[in-house]
Structures are given as structure tokens and as C-alpha cells.
Design a protein around this motif. Sequence first.
Motif, PDB file in Angstrom:
ATOM      1  N   ASP A 282     -78.946  -4.618  33.952  1.00 28.71           N
ATOM      2  CA  ASP A 282     -78.060  -5.372  34.830  1.00 28.71           C
ATOM      3  C   ASP A 282     -77.617  -4.472  35.972  1.00 28.71           C
ATOM      4  O   ASP A 282     -77.102  -3.366  35.750  1.00 28.71           O
ATOM      5  CB  ASP A 282     -76.854  -5.892  34.046  1.00 28.71           C
ATOM      6  CG  ASP A 282     -76.036  -6.875  34.863  1.00 28.71           C
ATOM      7  OD1 ASP A 282     -75.208  -6.402  35.676  1.00 28.71           O
ATOM      8  OD2 ASP A 282     -76.211  -8.088  34.677  1.00 28.71           O
TER       9      ASP A 282
ATOM     10  N   THR B  69     -73.486  -4.050  35.703  1.00 28.18           N
ATOM     11  CA  THR B  69     -72.843  -3.545  34.487  1.00 28.18           C
ATOM     12  C   THR B  69     -73.591  -2.380  33.846  1.00 28.18           C
ATOM     13  O   THR B  69     -73.005  -1.633  33.066  1.00 28.18           O
ATOM     14  CB  THR B  69     -72.703  -4.675  33.466  1.00 28.18           C
ATOM     15  OG1 THR B  69     -74.014  -5.145  33.096  1.00 28.18           O
ATOM     16  CG2 THR B  69     -71.906  -5.834  34.066  1.00 28.18           C
TER      17      THR B  69
ATOM     18  N   SER C 255     -84.384 -10.351  25.689  1.00 23.85           N
ATOM     19  CA  SER C 255     -83.025 -10.482  26.250  1.00 23.85           C
ATOM     20  C   SER C 255     -81.959  -9.907  25.333  1.00 23.85           C
ATOM     21  O   SER C 255     -80.758  -9.993  25.652  1.00 23.85           O
ATOM     22  CB  SER C 255     -82.684 -11.943  26.571  1.00 23.85           C
ATOM     23  OG  SER C 255     -83.603 -12.474  27.509  1.00 23.85           O
TER      24      SER C 255
ATOM     25  N   THR D  94     -75.589   0.429  27.020  1.00 22.14           N
ATOM     26  CA  THR D  94     -75.045   0.430  28.381  1.00 22.14           C
ATOM     27  C   THR D  94     -75.005   1.854  28.916  1.00 22.14           C
ATOM     28  O   THR D  94     -74.649   2.802  28.190  1.00 22.14           O
ATOM     29  CB  THR D  94     -73.635  -0.170  28.410  1.00 22.14           C
ATOM     30  OG1 THR D  94     -73.663  -1.470  27.829  1.00 22.14           O
ATOM     31  CG2 THR D  94     -73.112  -0.253  29.830  1.00 22.14           C
TER      32      THR D  94
END
Length: 581
Positions: free
Chosen positions: A224, A227, A189, A194
Motif C-alpha cells: 500500500d 500505509t 490479498s 507493515t
Amino acid sequence: MSPVGIIKTALPNMDREAKDRYLLVIQAKDMVGQMGGLSGTTSITVTLTDVNDNPPRFSRRFYQYNVPESLPVNSTVAKIKALDDDIGPNAEMEYRIVDSDGLSVLQISTDKETQEGIITLQKELDFEKKSSYNLKIEVSNTNIDQRFQALGPFSDTASVKLVVEDVDEAPEFNSPLYRMSVSEAARVSTAIGTVSAHDPDMANNPVRYSIDRNTDLERYFNIDAKTGVITIAKSLDRETNEEHNITVLAMESQNPAQVGRGLVLISLVDINDNVPEFPVEYETFVCENTEHGKVIQKISAVDRDKPPSGHYFYFSLASGAGNNLNFTVQDNRDNTAAILTRRSGFSRQEQAVYFLPIVIVDNGVPPLSSTNTLTVRVCSCDGDGVAHTCNAEAYALPAGLSTGALIAILACVLTLLVLVLFIVTLRRRKKESLVFDEEKDIRENIVRYDDEGGGEEDTEAFDMTTLRNLNFIQEVKSRRDVTPDVQLLAKTTRAISPDNIIFGELIWERMRKADTDPSAPPYDSLQTYAFEGSGSVAESLSSLESIISASDQNYDYLSDWGPRFKKLADMYGSAKDSLNS
């Protein structure tokens, strides 16, 4: 010399484009055309050849075409054509763009066969950046006749507008390649990085993200959907896979068919999580006649880790073996070490194998170490130090017993074992065949038991008197292997019935066969016979016959059962006595 007729034009300016062929009828007369003369006629066709006296002209001054922004490069955007009344080479034209706001995007060429201007696309169109292009196109003849320059100019121009149409496009990533790095010790996790993509259309619809699992079969990473944050899904190991190259998908929320693709390269940063060890299993030996300080083996180490500054290993003996009087380890300070002897002379009879524990330490943070065992065998060597024999068991053999003798002894033992197994197998097969033959030998139903009989008491369960009522005298033939004590004499006690005769013959025939059968067992056996008589002694008990018969019938059957059962019992007892005799 005959006179010649000359044909001349009557008009100063003839136009091929108006009429390109004339038919003339020529008449010739003699006698200078006076009365009485003769005449003849002929037809002449006059064809006018073309000259470049007409310039090319566009049929319109303005042209407009709609072009989708998804049109591939080098595709034809539009075709335009100017008109020229001339023919052949005089009608050949050339097109060019003389003014445009998209010279690097569009270009025009001439089709030599159709004399059309072909506008093609040189770069990709983008409705969001530019929605239209304006061009000024000129057409001119390639072959110009200088005599007709006054009729010029031999060229023409037209305006062309290209309107770019908006097309629903797939999302685009802000970068064609994303590079990320993460420690192999990072927990599940943990966020790595990104990615970002957007809808290039004016609607700018939201974008959802996912990972193409064909590029991440082990599912090491998650993303995600909103995002675009990439996280670790399972534990990583740089030694298994140093880099992960995955593909991220960006999908329009309003049109899932529009999918963009972005590349992500994830590099794993190494940590010191592997101990150093021997690169191979060393086969080390020491000669019996070796000297003190002799190098018998050079060792090295490997480590699956990849430190930034490179590997550096330290070698030493384990703490328990530090006072070893036989061997020592010398660290060469170059990631290798040497194994040296600490004494002269070794004996295979005293000890054939030595186990040397060697500790290897790396330079990681924190440093890791491992203990590796080096096996050293004692061998007999020649003068050059080449090992010949390393087998310590040879010294335990009796004097004079060579290796060849040992092999011969072993061969004899194996031969005896094979012979014993062969005999055991034959016996098993013979036993199995005997059991099979006994099962196949089905002469009669034979019951064997070891209990002592009870004499006459054995016959109380079954009255054999009836079976003795044989009513005939039968010659008894004794068995050849058994001498009977008492000869059987048949007695005629009552009238002979057909059923008794048949039943008696059956029993005597079976007894004769049993007495004369040489393969029959020499002991008493129980033999069972099935016999159906022609009728009952009590005759029919049915009352149906009395209904048909006109005579009187006695229905009191109970009063007749006593005599009838007694008659049956007497027959049964007679047969029993005969068999017992």
C-alpha cells in the motif's frame, strides 16, 4: 703579526624580524692613521640567524564555518592557521582541541608543509539532532628556546564554531531489516506485515511506498503506497521458493528524487501439499531360482514438503494387491521398506514382469499418500544372484535359432527393403525425365483427340476453296513412310497472281518438309501458318485517294462487294480442294 679588526654589535638587542641583514664598509689605514699613510676598504655583510623568540598567534579570536549535514565522514570541515614571525624549525606549530562539545565528531591535525590546522569529520552530521559545534583550539611551537621563555607563552588559542546546514535527506526506515512469515496456503490479498519510514528533515514530508520490482520479478507481493502494508499478489509455493528477499522504496511526496530503501525478508511456512514418492525409478529383478522370503529390493521415499518434526513414511501394498502370493512389503520403520518374495522359483516363460503397487503415506497434517508402481522383472541368475538374462522373448524362439541367426535375418530383410526403395526411386526418376522430354519436344502445335471425324462436314465451318487457287503446278514428293492414294494435280483455272504464287510455294515447302521428316508422327496433324500478302483482292477501300485524284471515283462500295467476296471465296475453295486431295 698583523693587527686584526674585531667587529662587535653596537646595540644590546638586535631583531631579525625587524632587519635580518647589515652591510658594513671597513677601512684599514697604516701609519697609525697619520698623514701620508695609505688605506684600503672592504664590504662586509652581516646576516642575523633566527631564534625562536616569537610565539605563534591567531589572526582572529573567533572563527565560524558552515558545514552541510550531508558531508561524508573523513571530509575536511575547515582549515585555520596561526602566524609566527620565526622561520624554519622555530616556526613549526602544533594544533589541538582543548575544549569542544563534539570531541567524538571532529578532530584537528597539523599540515607539516603549510603549518595549518585541518579540522576533519569523524562521524556523520545530523542537523535534526545537533545544528552546531563549538571548539576551542590551541596552537603552540614545537621547538621552544628556554632563553626566551620570558617572552612567552609560546602558544595561542582561538574559538571555532561549526554551523550544520540542513539538507533535504531521503526517508529513513525505522528498521534496517524487516522479517515476516506467511503460510504458503495464504490467499491472495492476505496482509503479511507493515513497513514504516519517515522524512528525517524538519519538514517531515509524507512518504509513499513501492516495491523494487527488480527484487520481485514474479510480482508475488504488493504494498500500500500510503500505509506500507505488504499483501500477497499471487499464489505462493514454498517448494518453488522458500524465502523472498525484496526491497521496499520510500519516496518523499514533495521531492521524488529522495528515495530511501528498506529490506524485507519474507519466509514461507510449509503446509502438507505434496505426496511422497519414490526417489528414483527402481530397477528391480527376481531370480528364477530365488527362495521364499528373499529381499529383492530396498525402497525409500521423498517428499517436497518440510514438516517441522521431519518426515516419517509408512509403506504397504495397495489394497487390491494385499493378497499377492508372489511378493510382500516389509516396513522397516525408518522411512525405508523391503520387498520380499513369498514363494520360491519364478519362470520367465510363465510371467516375465510383475507390477507391484506400493502405497506410501506421510505424517503430515492431514496425511497424504500416493501409490507407486514397482516393476519386478524375472531374470536368469548365476549362483551369486547376479542377473544374466531378463528377456522373456528368447523362450518363444524356435529350437536351434540363436541370437546371431535373428540378427542375420533382420539384416537380410533390411537389405531387401533398401533394394526395393532404390528400384522405386529409379523408376520415378526415369518417368519424370520422360515427361520432361515430351514437354521439350515442341515441333508444331499438335492437337490429339479420339473422336471420329465427320468427313466433309468438318470443312463446312471453314471454306477451303480459296486456298485451292494456287495457279501453278507443283511436283508432289510423297513421304517415304506413307503411300498417297490419289496424286495431287495442280490445275490452272485462272490468271496467276504474285500473292498466290508466294502462298502456294510456302504451303508446298512446308508439306515437303513434313513428308520427308522421319521424326514426324505418322498421322494427320493440324499445322498453322502465318502469311501476309502484298495486297487485297478488293484493293483499297479508302476514299482518301479519290480526294487527291482528279478522276471521277465511284463511292458506291456496296454494289462492288458481291463480286469481290465471290472472287475471294473462289480462291479459298480452290486451295481447300487442293489440300483435301
